[in-house]
Design an enzyme around this catalytic site. Structure first.
Site, PDB file in Angstrom:
ATOM      1  N   SER A   1       0.799  -1.228   0.000  1.00  0.00           N
ATOM      2  CA  SER A   1       0.000   0.000   0.000  1.00  0.00           C
ATOM      3  C   SER A   1       0.832   1.279   0.000  1.00  0.00           C
ATOM      4  O   SER A   1       0.341   2.314  -0.417  1.00  0.00           O
ATOM      5  CB  SER A   1      -0.952  -0.010   1.189  1.00  0.00           C
ATOM      6  OG  SER A   1      -0.277  -0.318   2.385  1.00  0.00           O
TER       7      SER A   1
ATOM      8  N   HIS B   1      -5.429  -3.690  -1.980  1.00  0.00           N
ATOM      9  CA  HIS B   1      -5.157  -2.747  -3.071  1.00  0.00           C
ATOM     10  C   HIS B   1      -5.116  -3.444  -4.434  1.00  0.00           C
ATOM     11  O   HIS B   1      -4.844  -2.795  -5.443  1.00  0.00           O
ATOM     12  CB  HIS B   1      -3.847  -1.997  -2.823  1.00  0.00           C
ATOM     13  CG  HIS B   1      -3.996  -0.872  -1.854  1.00  0.00           C
ATOM     14  ND1 HIS B   1      -4.592   0.327  -2.182  1.00  0.00           N
ATOM     15  CD2 HIS B   1      -3.661  -0.766  -0.552  1.00  0.00           C
ATOM     16  CE1 HIS B   1      -4.592   1.123  -1.134  1.00  0.00           C
ATOM     17  NE2 HIS B   1      -4.040   0.486  -0.121  1.00  0.00           N
TER      18      HIS B   1
ATOM     19  N   LYS C   1     -12.149  -0.157  -0.934  1.00  0.00           N
ATOM     20  CA  LYS C   1     -11.298   0.638  -1.817  1.00  0.00           C
ATOM     21  C   LYS C   1     -11.939   0.682  -3.209  1.00  0.00           C
ATOM     22  O   LYS C   1     -12.919   1.381  -3.398  1.00  0.00           O
ATOM     23  CB  LYS C   1      -9.879   0.094  -1.769  1.00  0.00           C
ATOM     24  CG  LYS C   1      -9.271   0.404  -0.399  1.00  0.00           C
ATOM     25  CD  LYS C   1      -7.933  -0.206  -0.132  1.00  0.00           C
ATOM     26  CE  LYS C   1      -7.437   0.287   1.238  1.00  0.00           C
ATOM     27  NZ  LYS C   1      -6.602  -0.674   1.926  1.00  0.00           N
TER      28      LYS C   1
END
Ligand SMILES: *Cc1c(COP(=O)(O)O)cnc(C)c1O
Length: 391
Positions: A180, A208, A239
């Site tokens: 990240s 991610h 996300k």
């Protein structure tokens, strides 16, 4: 009131180090342009990779779910908090990930807490990349398993640790799929190969990588063609998926086991109906729109190359997470503040999140940034980058 005096001393220290942070309070929702103190600011630090926070199908699904189920789920999953919409989401996720089953949690953070503490016992060893996310570190701390840390992506060290831990009941290798802070990708094929050689379990946290890597954003396992060889895949719904939540994808038996042992699942209320419905709609949108992920990568690769041409140090970035390395923490925060004056939000990230001399602003390019947005960002970064002697 001495405890407050202690806190005040620590806060004063943060201020002296230039690491004290005033949280920005935005007046509009997550988007490419957002309102801050009445100004329009270009957002370059959100995890809203695909712009799904405002997708009409997701909004419709959320509103319909509120009308049908109300606003809260009423309980933890094991009592009255499992609605058909949660079940449907888990089936959709399993089919999307190509696994037997999936189990949804309230966030990616609680997913790691629940999954790691459920599978790791005192006779086991967990082997973790040094740059793994805080939620993995905390999840490991909840267990009595032995701990081994290997240097970032260092496969020789990983192999050495695997050799010396053969006496443990099981070995679990844990890695982020995409890291990240640096935006680099885990060497999953090598990890899987070592795991198969030394009889270890592979646990990958695709927070991610969800909606970012692999076909239609299926994640790092799909990206590397490793279906059936990664035992436990963690994903986040917070996300790229645009809402909030997390999940474990893997064997049906693993799911059954976690339903009886994963503490955030057992002791914290389930996702609200609107959130579950939103996530379900998001996975369906992903399945239907490979173009979104393709656009994300076009934007990210083009932008990273332009930054590098200007002379910026983008570290190890190979994904839409693009750090600009500044170095000193106070200088990093000043760089971020200057960019904000010029109309760009680029979050400064400094020690202890990254090493003391590796302060950076972390940019995340999304599928929604237009050519004009990115041209404005580049021109501004060039101007401010020269002021700070970065280029
Ligand atoms: C963001 C992140 C999480 C936490 O996910 P949330 O859904 O925001 O709680 C977990 N693991 C990694 C690697 C992350 O980057």
């Amino acid at each position: 009131m001495s405890y407050l005096t202690d806190l005040a001393t620590d806060i004063e220290k943060l201020k002296q180090d230039g690491r004290y942070r005033q949280i920005k309070v935005w007046e509009s929702g997550s988007d490419t342009w957002m309102h801050l103190k009445g100004r329009r600011i270009l957002q370059l630090s959100s995890n809203n990779y695909l712009g799904l926070t405002h997708h009409p199908k997701l909004k419709e699904a959320a509103i319909a779910a509120i009308e049908k189920y109300g606003v809260g789920s009423g309980s933890v999953r094991t009592i009255t908090g499992t609605l058909d919409i949660h079940d449907e989401l888990e089936m959709e996720l399993a089919s999307f990930k190509g696994t037997e089953a999936a189990l949804v949690f309230q966030s990616g953070f609680t997913t790691n807490q629940g999954a790691l503490s459920a599978i790791l016992g005192a006779d086991d060893v967990v082997i973790s990349d040094e740059l793994n996310h805080a939620s993995i570190i905390d999840g490991i701390r909840l267990t009595k398993a032995s701990r081994k840390i290997f240097a970032h992506k260092d496969m020789n060290q990983l192999e050495a640790v695997l050799k010396e831990t053969q006496h443990h009941r099981k070995r679990v290798i844990v890695t982020d799929g995409v890291f990240s802070m640096d935006g680099d990708i885990a060497p999953l094929p090598d990890i899987v190969h070592l795991a198969e050689t030394y009889d270890a379990i592979v646990y990958v946290d695709d927070a991610h990588a969800s909606g970012v890597l692999g076909k239609n954003g299926k994640g790092s396992t799909d990206h590397f063609g490793l279906h059936g060889r990664v035992h436990i895949q963690i994903g986040t719904l917070s996300k790229a998926i645009g809402a909030v939540g997390g999940y474990v994808a893997g064997a049906q038996l693993l799911k059954d086991y976690m339903i009886h042992t994963a503490r955030p699942f057992l002791f914290s209320t389930s996702q609200t109906p609107a959130v579950a419905a939103t996530c379900l709609a998001a996975i369906r949108v992903l399945k239907e729109s490979p173009d979104l992920v393709a656009k994300l990568w076009d934007n990210a690769n083009g932008f990273r190359a332009s930054l590098q041409r200007l002379g910026f140090d983008t570290g190890a970035s190979e994904t839409p997470i693009i750090p600009i390395i500044v170095g000193d923490p106070a200088q990093t925060m000043r760089f971020s503040d200057r960019l904000l004056e010029e109309g760009i939000f680029a979050q400064g990230i400094v020690y202890p999140t990254v090493a003391m001399d590796k302060g950076r602003v972390r940019l995340i390019v999304t599928a929604q940034h237009t050519e004009a947005d990115l041209a404005f960002a580049l021109a501004t970064l060039e101007k401010v980058g020269r002021e700070f002697g970065l280029i």
